[in-house]
Motif scaffolding. Structure first.
Motif, PDB file in Angstrom:
ATOM      1  N   ASP A   7      39.020  38.899  48.166  1.00 62.05           N
ATOM      2  CA  ASP A   7      40.283  39.579  48.459  1.00 62.05           C
ATOM      3  C   ASP A   7      40.839  39.146  49.815  1.00 62.05           C
ATOM      4  OD1 ASP A   7      40.725  42.104  46.422  1.00 62.05           O
ATOM      5  OD2 ASP A   7      38.623  41.613  46.667  1.00 62.05           O
TER       6      ASP A   7
ATOM      7  N   ALA B  79      42.371  35.723  49.519  1.00 62.60           N
ATOM      8  CA  ALA B  79      43.676  35.777  48.859  1.00 62.60           C
ATOM      9  C   ALA B  79      44.745  36.328  49.793  1.00 62.60           C
ATOM     10  CB  ALA B  79      43.584  36.633  47.593  1.00 62.60           C
TER      11      ALA B  79
ATOM     12  N   ALA C 211      47.878  36.100  45.082  1.00 58.63           N
ATOM     13  CA  ALA C 211      47.061  37.083  44.385  1.00 58.63           C
ATOM     14  C   ALA C 211      45.674  36.513  44.108  1.00 58.63           C
ATOM     15  CB  ALA C 211      47.725  37.493  43.081  1.00 58.63           C
ATOM     16  N   LYS C 212      44.715  37.417  43.997  1.00 57.85           N
ATOM     17  CA  LYS C 212      43.339  36.972  43.778  1.00 57.85           C
ATOM     18  C   LYS C 212      43.205  36.180  42.484  1.00 57.85           C
ATOM     19  CE  LYS C 212      40.379  40.298  43.277  1.00 57.85           C
ATOM     20  NZ  LYS C 212      39.308  41.304  43.457  1.00 57.85           N
ATOM     21  N   ALA C 213      43.929  36.625  41.460  1.00 53.64           N
ATOM     22  CA  ALA C 213      43.852  35.917  40.184  1.00 53.64           C
ATOM     23  C   ALA C 213      44.332  34.477  40.326  1.00 53.64           C
ATOM     24  CB  ALA C 213      44.651  36.659  39.128  1.00 53.64           C
ATOM     25  N   SER C 214      45.328  34.271  41.181  1.00 55.81           N
ATOM     26  CA  SER C 214      45.818  32.904  41.404  1.00 55.81           C
ATOM     27  C   SER C 214      44.747  32.044  42.042  1.00 55.81           C
ATOM     28  CB  SER C 214      47.058  32.945  42.300  1.00 55.81           C
ATOM     29  OG  SER C 214      48.040  33.793  41.742  1.00 55.81           O
TER      30      SER C 214
ATOM     31  N   TYR D 209      41.638  32.240  41.568  1.00 57.73           N
ATOM     32  CA  TYR D 209      40.643  31.843  40.567  1.00 57.73           C
ATOM     33  C   TYR D 209      41.173  30.760  39.634  1.00 57.73           C
ATOM     34  CZ  TYR D 209      37.052  35.221  41.782  1.00 57.73           C
ATOM     35  OH  TYR D 209      36.061  35.902  42.433  1.00 57.73           O
ATOM     36  N   LYS D 210      42.488  30.453  39.709  1.00 55.26           N
ATOM     37  CA  LYS D 210      42.996  29.310  38.950  1.00 55.26           C
ATOM     38  C   LYS D 210      42.610  28.011  39.655  1.00 55.26           C
ATOM     39  CE  LYS D 210      45.315  31.654  35.804  1.00 55.26           C
ATOM     40  NZ  LYS D 210      45.101  31.548  34.345  1.00 55.26           N
TER      41      LYS D 210
ATOM     42  N   SER E  50      36.766  28.529  40.658  1.00 56.82           N
ATOM     43  CA  SER E  50      36.294  29.430  39.614  1.00 56.82           C
ATOM     44  C   SER E  50      35.257  30.437  40.088  1.00 56.82           C
ATOM     45  CB  SER E  50      35.735  28.625  38.448  1.00 56.82           C
ATOM     46  OG  SER E  50      34.668  27.818  38.901  1.00 56.82           O
TER      47      SER E  50
END
Lengths: 205, 205
Positions: B42, B45, B51-54, B56-57, B60
């Motif tokens: 977090d 990011a 964003a955190k999800a970004s 992970y793109k 991984s």
DNA sequence: GTCTATAATCAGATAGAC
DNA sequence: GTCTATCTGATTATAGAC
């Protein structure tokens, strides 16, 4: 009945202390093996063979467990200081301390704590037993450092505090575990290598 | 349209690389400041501003983030090796590397990873870029170590692997941060102190 | 003080819309 | 690729019976 109670209480206290000692030994081993962050309270409880809730009756937090382990190390260090012959040369006293430190680490009994963790730091600073031990050990080492510098056995250009830190740093020197992992050297050989690089440096003499 | 696509793709790729570089810089800073365990995804990011999800793109896992930071350091080390004058004495090459390492740590750009974490270890070993860099750097250092020993500038009794580990260990030497915290010495002074204790040892010469 | 069971929190990782 | 929202698992710590 008074004496009965006294005996009973004393026995209970002995059991209590024995159990707390068992806890500290487990913490010590786990801290040496995995470090503070990777060690879990569940592992400590399982290692001792009691429930986690029971553990929290003895120590009120994970940080307190680590602090107890450090107090144990400090007590052992103080005990070592008392066994050293007072008439030996200061530089040899310092070598003996470092030797003991490396041997303790090789034996898997030197807890490794993250130097950055602030809550752990606060717990340690608030622990009088730990701070008193640290001060006493530092005073002894400091006196020997200055004496060794005065005698020309230790580089007088180095600030005493830098020497002190360099000695303490052997307690978390990764070279020790790397050499042990390589399995090319026995424990006594590793001790001599670390002592040599620490005091004599890497250059040829 | 082909060229248009090419340009467009190239531009996108440039943006992608720039973003990944920004991520790595943030990871690097956070790893140096708090260490791997205390760093959270977090925070990375938030630091980058995505964003955190970004995140992970691009990477991984948290371990992959740390590995990318180590690859960055290895690349910088390799770049340094290329700038060193090949005609200099091997012992001076080694000093230059250690100096650079200490300076990088003082600048807060040297990531600090726990040497015990096994999943992180596995990720690093599986990372070809990291391993290739590590091998190349180790080969260069190893050659200089043996040459310096042959020239009588480095203690020939020390196994080359022990010397190599001792040099690498400057990257996580707690003496550096302790001296910096004490505020009694400037950064250049700390560099000289660490270089002195590393190569010349604590004893008087 | 010891236990079982559970709360409370935090952090790594993912789902799914856009 | 980026976002919001959520899941999942692990871990510290505690409640409450005995």
């Amino acid at each position: 009945m008074g004496s009965h109670n006294t005996v009973k209480t004393s026995f209970k206290e002995q059991m209590l202390l024995a159990r707390e000692d068992a806890i500290i030994q487990a913490v010590n081993r786990l801290l040496a093996e995995k470090g503070f962050d990777a060690m879990t309270v569940d592992q400590v409880a399982a290692d001792v063979g009691i429930a986690k809730a029971s553990l929290y009756k003895h120590f009120s937090s994970k940080e307190d467990l680590a602090a107890a382990a450090m107090v144990w190390v400090m007590r052992r260090a103080q005990a070592l200081l008392m066994t050293l012959p007072p008439e030996a040369a200061p530089i040899d006293q310092l070598r003996a301390i470092v030797r003991w430190t490396v041997e303790l680490k090789l034996a898997g009994e030197m807890p490794s704590l993250p130097s950055q963790n602030s809550s752990l730091r606060a717990t340690l600073i608030a622990n009088k037993d730990y701070m008193d031990g640290l001060m006493q050990v530092s005073d002894s080492l400091g006196a020997w450092i200055e004496a060794a510098q005065a005698q020309g056995n230790l580089n007088p250009k180095l600030p005493a505090i830098a020497v002190l830190y360099t000695l303490y740093a052997r307690a978390c020197d990764p070279v020790i575990e790397f050499l042990k992992m390589g399995q090319q050297h026995t424990d006594p050989e590793i001790v001599e290598l670390v002592l040599s690089t620490c005091f004599d440096g890497l250059v040829a003499r």
